[in-house]
Structures are given as structure tokens and as C-alpha cells.
Write an enzyme that holds these catalytic residues in place. Structure first.
Site, PDB file in Angstrom:
ATOM      1  N   ASP A   1      21.976 -10.251 149.582  1.00  0.00           N
ATOM      2  CA  ASP A   1      21.956  -9.032 148.753  1.00  0.00           C
ATOM      3  C   ASP A   1      22.713  -9.320 147.468  1.00  0.00           C
ATOM      4  O   ASP A   1      23.521 -10.252 147.404  1.00  0.00           O
ATOM      5  CB  ASP A   1      22.590  -7.838 149.484  1.00  0.00           C
ATOM      6  CG  ASP A   1      22.411  -6.536 148.694  1.00  0.00           C
ATOM      7  OD1 ASP A   1      21.327  -6.333 148.114  1.00  0.00           O
ATOM      8  OD2 ASP A   1      23.352  -5.727 148.630  1.00  0.00           O
ATOM      9  N   SER A   2      22.456  -8.484 146.458  1.00  0.00           N
ATOM     10  CA  SER A   2      23.200  -8.623 145.209  1.00  0.00           C
ATOM     11  C   SER A   2      24.677  -8.296 145.434  1.00  0.00           C
ATOM     12  O   SER A   2      25.517  -8.678 144.630  1.00  0.00           O
ATOM     13  CB  SER A   2      22.621  -7.663 144.172  1.00  0.00           C
ATOM     14  OG  SER A   2      22.744  -6.340 144.654  1.00  0.00           O
TER      15      SER A   2
ATOM     16  N   TYR B   1      21.662  -5.706 140.456  1.00  0.00           N
ATOM     17  CA  TYR B   1      20.405  -6.306 140.009  1.00  0.00           C
ATOM     18  C   TYR B   1      19.464  -5.239 139.436  1.00  0.00           C
ATOM     19  O   TYR B   1      18.552  -5.549 138.697  1.00  0.00           O
ATOM     20  CB  TYR B   1      19.687  -6.967 141.201  1.00  0.00           C
ATOM     21  CG  TYR B   1      20.141  -8.362 141.559  1.00  0.00           C
ATOM     22  CD1 TYR B   1      21.376  -8.861 141.183  1.00  0.00           C
ATOM     23  CD2 TYR B   1      19.297  -9.192 142.297  1.00  0.00           C
ATOM     24  CE1 TYR B   1      21.769 -10.150 141.544  1.00  0.00           C
ATOM     25  CE2 TYR B   1      19.681 -10.478 142.652  1.00  0.00           C
ATOM     26  CZ  TYR B   1      20.918 -10.949 142.277  1.00  0.00           C
ATOM     27  OH  TYR B   1      21.294 -12.229 142.631  1.00  0.00           O
ATOM     28  N   GLY B   2      19.682  -3.989 139.867  1.00  0.00           N
ATOM     29  CA  GLY B   2      18.713  -2.927 139.599  1.00  0.00           C
ATOM     30  C   GLY B   2      18.467  -2.599 138.150  1.00  0.00           C
ATOM     31  O   GLY B   2      17.490  -1.934 137.819  1.00  0.00           O
TER      32      GLY B   2
ATOM     33  N   CYS C   1      17.618  -6.954 150.070  1.00  0.00           N
ATOM     34  CA  CYS C   1      17.814  -6.348 148.752  1.00  0.00           C
ATOM     35  C   CYS C   1      16.418  -5.962 148.281  1.00  0.00           C
ATOM     36  O   CYS C   1      15.564  -6.834 148.083  1.00  0.00           O
ATOM     37  CB  CYS C   1      18.433  -7.390 147.813  1.00  0.00           C
ATOM     38  SG  CYS C   1      18.536  -6.869 146.097  1.00  0.00           S
ATOM     39  N   ASN C   2      16.196  -4.667 148.164  1.00  0.00           N
ATOM     40  CA  ASN C   2      14.861  -4.220 147.761  1.00  0.00           C
ATOM     41  C   ASN C   2      14.518  -4.670 146.360  1.00  0.00           C
ATOM     42  O   ASN C   2      13.371  -4.958 146.051  1.00  0.00           O
ATOM     43  CB  ASN C   2      14.787  -2.697 147.813  1.00  0.00           C
ATOM     44  CG  ASN C   2      14.837  -2.188 149.223  1.00  0.00           C
ATOM     45  OD1 ASN C   2      13.808  -1.990 149.843  1.00  0.00           O
ATOM     46  ND2 ASN C   2      16.028  -2.001 149.753  1.00  0.00           N
ATOM     47  N   THR C   3      15.543  -4.718 145.508  1.00  0.00           N
ATOM     48  CA  THR C   3      15.295  -5.073 144.111  1.00  0.00           C
ATOM     49  C   THR C   3      14.766  -6.510 144.043  1.00  0.00           C
ATOM     50  O   THR C   3      13.778  -6.786 143.350  1.00  0.00           O
ATOM     51  CB  THR C   3      16.593  -4.912 143.298  1.00  0.00           C
ATOM     52  OG1 THR C   3      17.100  -3.593 143.529  1.00  0.00           O
ATOM     53  CG2 THR C   3      16.343  -5.096 141.823  1.00  0.00           C
TER      54      THR C   3
ATOM     55  N   GLU D   1      29.345   0.318 145.155  1.00  0.00           N
ATOM     56  CA  GLU D   1      30.095  -0.964 145.118  1.00  0.00           C
ATOM     57  C   GLU D   1      31.562  -0.702 144.765  1.00  0.00           C
ATOM     58  O   GLU D   1      32.453  -1.380 145.234  1.00  0.00           O
ATOM     59  CB  GLU D   1      29.485  -1.929 144.090  1.00  0.00           C
ATOM     60  CG  GLU D   1      28.183  -2.572 144.514  1.00  0.00           C
ATOM     61  CD  GLU D   1      28.335  -3.770 145.467  1.00  0.00           C
ATOM     62  OE1 GLU D   1      29.308  -4.518 145.359  1.00  0.00           O
ATOM     63  OE2 GLU D   1      27.450  -3.928 146.338  1.00  0.00           O
TER      64      GLU D   1
ATOM     65  N   CYS E   1      16.721   1.086 148.963  1.00  0.00           N
ATOM     66  CA  CYS E   1      17.809   0.228 148.485  1.00  0.00           C
ATOM     67  C   CYS E   1      18.787   0.121 149.644  1.00  0.00           C
ATOM     68  O   CYS E   1      19.120   1.138 150.272  1.00  0.00           O
ATOM     69  CB  CYS E   1      18.492   0.862 147.266  1.00  0.00           C
ATOM     70  SG  CYS E   1      20.016   0.004 146.776  1.00  0.00           S
ATOM     71  N   THR E   2      19.224  -1.089 149.919  1.00  0.00           N
ATOM     72  CA  THR E   2      20.055  -1.271 151.115  1.00  0.00           C
ATOM     73  C   THR E   2      21.442  -0.652 150.975  1.00  0.00           C
ATOM     74  O   THR E   2      22.166  -0.545 151.965  1.00  0.00           O
ATOM     75  CB  THR E   2      20.183  -2.764 151.478  1.00  0.00           C
ATOM     76  OG1 THR E   2      20.506  -3.490 150.292  1.00  0.00           O
ATOM     77  CG2 THR E   2      18.894  -3.284 152.059  1.00  0.00           C
ATOM     78  N   HIS E   3      21.815  -0.242 149.781  1.00  0.00           N
ATOM     79  CA  HIS E   3      23.085   0.473 149.636  1.00  0.00           C
ATOM     80  C   HIS E   3      22.977   1.938 150.100  1.00  0.00           C
ATOM     81  O   HIS E   3      23.975   2.548 150.459  1.00  0.00           O
ATOM     82  CB  HIS E   3      23.534   0.501 148.168  1.00  0.00           C
ATOM     83  CG  HIS E   3      24.094  -0.798 147.660  1.00  0.00           C
ATOM     84  ND1 HIS E   3      23.314  -1.893 147.417  1.00  0.00           N
ATOM     85  CD2 HIS E   3      25.367  -1.145 147.342  1.00  0.00           C
ATOM     86  CE1 HIS E   3      24.088  -2.878 146.960  1.00  0.00           C
ATOM     87  NE2 HIS E   3      25.332  -2.452 146.906  1.00  0.00           N
TER      88      HIS E   3
END
Ligand code: DGL
Length: 270
Positions: free
Chosen positions: A7-8, A39-40, A70-72, A162, A194-196
Site C-alpha cells: 500500500d502507499s 498516491y491518490g 491499494c485501490n489507487t 494517515e 480505498c483500503t484506508h
């Protein structure tokens, strides 16, 4: 044996956490590109270059299979990586397809032609880069007919998460849901793309209302990984221990990750 999870930043830990709960003996190499998150808001070329660098680092640590949690990166880089970059003896998989297979009532890896499905109005919440890639709509069109998708770019949300700023994150979720509902007043399903965002799942659910089914990825990705490893045991790789790598400051990232997972998590420099 080790499976790479990328992931980012820390969002992919929501996926790691579920994989660890389901497959506690599976060694994992988690890579957070914290120096370059988020990254988004980056360009597709930039996301592609950064994701290839991180994936190469995980190959170098003994992974044969890397999950882009990471979907992005899955949306903006995965297809290009698979077509041009991934070596023949390695695999890189994304997190979009398992979610779309669940939404379209398919078993994992079912590539039969698109068909009518129960859900007709879907809200997608994701980063600006994921939304503008239109990868979700493309993958959905391979599998379903007649589904209306309204996508909401959730600017600022990854930064707030984050940074551990929950109040800001909650306010942003409410305003992004409001913005979406002005364009699609009655979605049947909402995708947290989005994994967040699973950290805010309850806030999304409350803002959307109890009659909206909220799909979040961790369980779906873990289930599809277990199924994939059963079919491809050779993809386990030759790492033997779980490790957490970051391009950021290991101490800061470890503190945030420990807060995020609510247990001690120690990152080392990538
Ligand atoms: N958590 C990631 C995703 O799923 C990345 C978000 C970001 O870096 O902007 O999209």
C-alpha cells in the site's frame, strides 16, 4: 514463503489484518510507501513507477505473489504492470476484482460474460486517481449489465487518516456522502474503494443509512487470496517470516501502525 502486501501507506493494514486473522501461519511482507503517500493525487505515470519500484523490492525479499492492497495502484497501474512489467514467474494481483466479483454475485475467478445482477445503483467512494481511472466501471462492465455507478472522489481523507486526525476524517466522510447523495439520492450499495476507508466504515454506514449495503475489501480480498493460494501453491515464494517495510521514517510509521492496528507493529527501512 511470503506473500507481498503493498500500500502507499497504512491503509493496506486493514487487508493485512484480515489475512493474518484468516491465515495466521502465512508469512507476509508488508510494504508501505510512506515517503510517497498519498498516491491518490498523483498522475498515472507516477503511480506506475512508484508501484513497480515497491513491487520489485518485495520480489527481492522473496515474494512470488504481490497483492496491491491499494485501490489507487490497482486502478492506475496494475493492468499496465501485468501487460509490460511483471516477470513470467511472478504474479501481481489487485483488490478491485474480488470486490466486483462479490458485488456481481460471482465466484472467484468467474470470467463468464456480463449478465444482469440484483444491484442497480452503486456509489463508489475512492481517491481522486482511482475515480478518474474509471477502472471500477471498466471491470464492472466485464461482469455486469445495467448497473449505474456514481463515483465520489474523497479528497483529503487519506491524509487525515494517515495523520490520525479522526475528527477531520469523520467530517470529510459526511461531506463526501452528502455530495454523492445529491447526484444519487438512493444508492443500493456503496463500495469503499480505498483500503484506508474501512477505518471509517461506521461513519459511512451512518451517513448513507441502514438500507445501503456497504462493501469493504478486507474480508473479500482475504477470501480470494486463500482461494488463489489453494489453486497456485507455487506462488507462496521463499520468504519465511513476516516483516513490515517502509520508505518513510520507520519509527514514525511504526507508531502510527501500532495505533492503527491497536497492537505493536514494527516497521524497518525498505
Ligand atoms: N489506500 C490506498 C487506496 O486504496 C491509497 C490511498 C492513497 O495513497 O491516496 O487507494
Amino acid at each position: 514463503m511470503a506473500v507481498g502486501i503493498f500500500d502507499s501507506g497504512l491503509g493496506g493494514l486493514t487487508v493485512y489484518d484480515q489475512i493474518e486473522a484468516d491465515m495466521p501461519d502465512l508469512p507476509v511482507c508488508y510494504f508501505a510507501d510512506s515517503a510517497h503517500t498519498p498516491y491518490g493525487t498523483r498522475t498515472p505515470d507516477d503511480i506506475y513507477a512508484l508501484t513497480c519500484d515497491a513491487t520489485q523490492a518485495m520480489f527481492d525479499h522473496g515474494c512470488n505473489l504481490v497483492i496491491l492492497a491499494c485501490n489507487t495502484a490497482s486502478a492506475a497501474a496494475l493492468r499496465r504492470m501485468q501487460e509490460n512489467w511483471v516477470p513470467r514467474d511472478k504474479r501481481v494481483l489487485g483488490v478491485f476484482v474480488p470486490m466486483i466479483e462479490a458485488l456481481t454475485e460471482r465466484t472467484w475467478g468467474d470470467n463468464s460474460p456480463p449478465r444482469e445482477v440484483g444491484v442497480k445503483h452503486v456509489a463508489l467512494f475512492a481517491t481522486p486517481a482511482t475515480v478518474s481511472s474509471r477502472a471500477f466501471q471498466r471491470e464492472l462492465a466485464f461482469r455486469a449489465i445495467g448497473v449505474d455507478v456514481e463515483a465520489q472522489p474523497c479528497g483529503g481523507l487519506v491524509d487525515a487518516l494517515e495523520d490520525g486526525d479522526e475528527m477531520l476524517a469523520e467530517a470529510l466522510v459526511r461531506s463526501h456522502v452528502d455530495a454523492l447523495k445529491r447526484r444519487m439520492p438512493h444508492p443500493q450499495a456503496a463500495i469503499l474503494g480505498c483500503t484506508h476507508y474501512p477505518l471509517m466504515q461506521q461513519v459511512f454506514q451512518d451517513a448513507l443509512g441502514a438500507d445501503v449495503t456497504v462493501y469493504s475489501q478486507a474480508q473479500l480480498v482475504s477470501d480470494s487470496l486463500a482461494d488463489y493460494l489453494k489453486r497456485h501453491p507455487d506462488m507462496l515464494g521463499d520468504g519465511t517470516e513476516t516483516k513490515f517495510l517502509t520508505t518513510g521514517d520507520p519509527r514514525t510509521v511504526s507508531d502510527r501502525a501500532t495505533q492503527f492496528l491497536r497492537r505493536k507493529t514494527t516497521f524497518e527501512a525498505a
